[in-house]
Scaffold this motif. Sequence first.
Motif, short mmCIF file in Angstrom:
data_model
loop_
_atom_site.label_atom_id
_atom_site.label_comp_id
_atom_site.label_asym_id
_atom_site.label_seq_id
_atom_site.Cartn_x
_atom_site.Cartn_y
_atom_site.Cartn_z
N ILE A 95 0.96 -1.06 0.14
CA ILE A 95 0.06 0.00 0.15
C ILE A 95 0.77 1.36 0.06
N THR A 96 0.75 2.16 -0.87
CA THR A 96 1.38 3.27 -0.93
C THR A 96 0.39 4.55 -0.87
N LEU A 97 0.99 5.40 -0.22
CA LEU A 97 -0.04 6.67 0.02
C LEU A 97 0.72 7.98 -0.63
N GLU A 98 -0.10 8.84 -1.36
CA GLU A 98 0.49 9.86 -1.93
C GLU A 98 -0.71 10.88 -1.81
N PHE A 99 -0.11 12.16 -1.29
CA PHE A 99 -0.98 13.43 -0.90
C PHE A 99 -1.16 14.24 -2.36
N ASN A 100 -0.39 14.31 -3.11
CA ASN A 100 -0.45 14.96 -4.39
C ASN A 100 -1.09 14.30 -5.56
N PRO A 101 -2.20 14.62 -5.99
CA PRO A 101 -2.93 13.91 -7.03
C PRO A 101 -2.05 13.95 -8.39
N ALA A 102 -1.33 14.92 -8.83
CA ALA A 102 -0.46 15.04 -10.02
C ALA A 102 0.39 14.06 -9.92
N TYR A 103 1.11 14.00 -8.88
CA TYR A 103 2.32 12.86 -8.39
C TYR A 103 1.62 11.48 -8.77
N ALA A 104 0.38 11.44 -8.14
CA ALA A 104 -0.15 10.00 -7.92
C ALA A 104 -0.57 9.51 -9.33
N ALA A 105 -0.98 10.51 -10.07
CA ALA A 105 -1.39 10.21 -11.50
C ALA A 105 -0.29 9.70 -12.32
N VAL A 106 0.96 10.41 -12.16
CA VAL A 106 2.16 10.01 -12.92
C VAL A 106 2.55 8.53 -12.14
N ALA A 107 2.47 8.28 -11.01
CA ALA A 107 2.96 7.08 -10.38
C ALA A 107 2.05 6.09 -10.89
N ARG A 108 1.05 6.02 -11.07
CA ARG A 108 0.01 4.97 -11.59
C ARG A 108 0.49 4.42 -12.74
N GLN A 109 1.13 5.34 -13.52
CA GLN A 109 1.42 4.96 -15.01
C GLN A 109 2.72 4.47 -15.25
N ILE A 110 3.61 4.98 -14.18
CA ILE A 110 5.17 4.43 -13.88
C ILE A 110 5.05 2.86 -13.27
N ILE A 111 4.17 2.75 -12.30
CA ILE A 111 4.09 1.42 -11.84
C ILE A 111 3.45 0.40 -12.95
N ALA A 112 2.39 1.18 -13.59
CA ALA A 112 1.77 -0.03 -14.65
C ALA A 112 2.89 -0.29 -15.73
N TYR A 113 3.75 0.64 -15.86
CA TYR A 113 4.61 0.21 -17.29
C TYR A 113 5.74 -0.79 -16.65
N ALA A 114 6.01 -0.60 -15.56
CA ALA A 114 6.73 -1.60 -14.71
C ALA A 114 6.04 -2.96 -14.75
#
Length: 214
Positions: A87-106
């Motif tokens: 489980i990973t928590l992120e406060f900033n929605p713009a960061y979270a949006a990019v993180a979802r895509q990088i995690i999915a790319y991996a």
Amino acid sequence: TRSTRPQRMLKAVQKNATKGNPESVISAIDYFCKNSEWAMNVGDEKGSILDSVVTEVNPSTVLELGTYCGYSTVRIARLLSPGTKLITLEFNPAYAAVARQIIAYAGLQDKVTLVEGPSSELIPQIKERFGITTFDFIFLDHWKDRYLPDIKLFEECGLLRKGSVLLADNVICPGTPEYLEYVRNSPHYESRYYPAHLEYTKVEDGLEKSVFLG
Ligand SMILES: Cc1cc(C(=O)N2CCN(C)CC2)sc1-c1cc(O)c2nc[nH]c(=O)c2c1
Ligand SMILES: [Mg+2]
């Protein structure tokens, strides 16, 4: 309008990494940060220490505070046993949006639950929302002023058990003096400092590993 640094980082991953290959995603981000733009990923030096602690603990339950672009999320998730999720928590929605895509790319999206919101609100909800009793491993990498209040919240919410391992980034730079003082002087923790450097620089920084003693 001008892109953001996380968006440019994502583009670099899509251009230079191989889909479904976490190592190539990690390398592409490190290359981007060393050659194009510094960014606050834990980086390769501290990342190797993170890898060794995760491997040693081999956790069944994992929490990360501070996803940012997902670099350390990928580092941790790639090492987890089959069926284990983090489980990973992120406060900033713009960061979270990019993180979802990088995690999915991996290719690690099935091993990761990314939750958006402030840690102060989300930590008390974890037991009921995710059916977790206690965490084997917690990586603190969100905001220096939240490290101490959040570790106290873990205690109050009964999220730690004898042997739970907490690993904190940036204990020197930007620095978390109150957190360090607490874990190093509390009879409830056995603490150890791993010296390193601020990601992609020669500035001193390090990781603090603290084991909860119950
Ligand atoms: C934003 C920032 C700037 C830093 C610095 O000293 N700088 C001088 C040197 N130049 C090159 C970079 C900039 S260090 C740092 C930072 C680093 C992390 O790993 C963080 N992790 C989680 N949450 C944070 O807020 C966080 C901030
Ligand atoms: Mg950090």
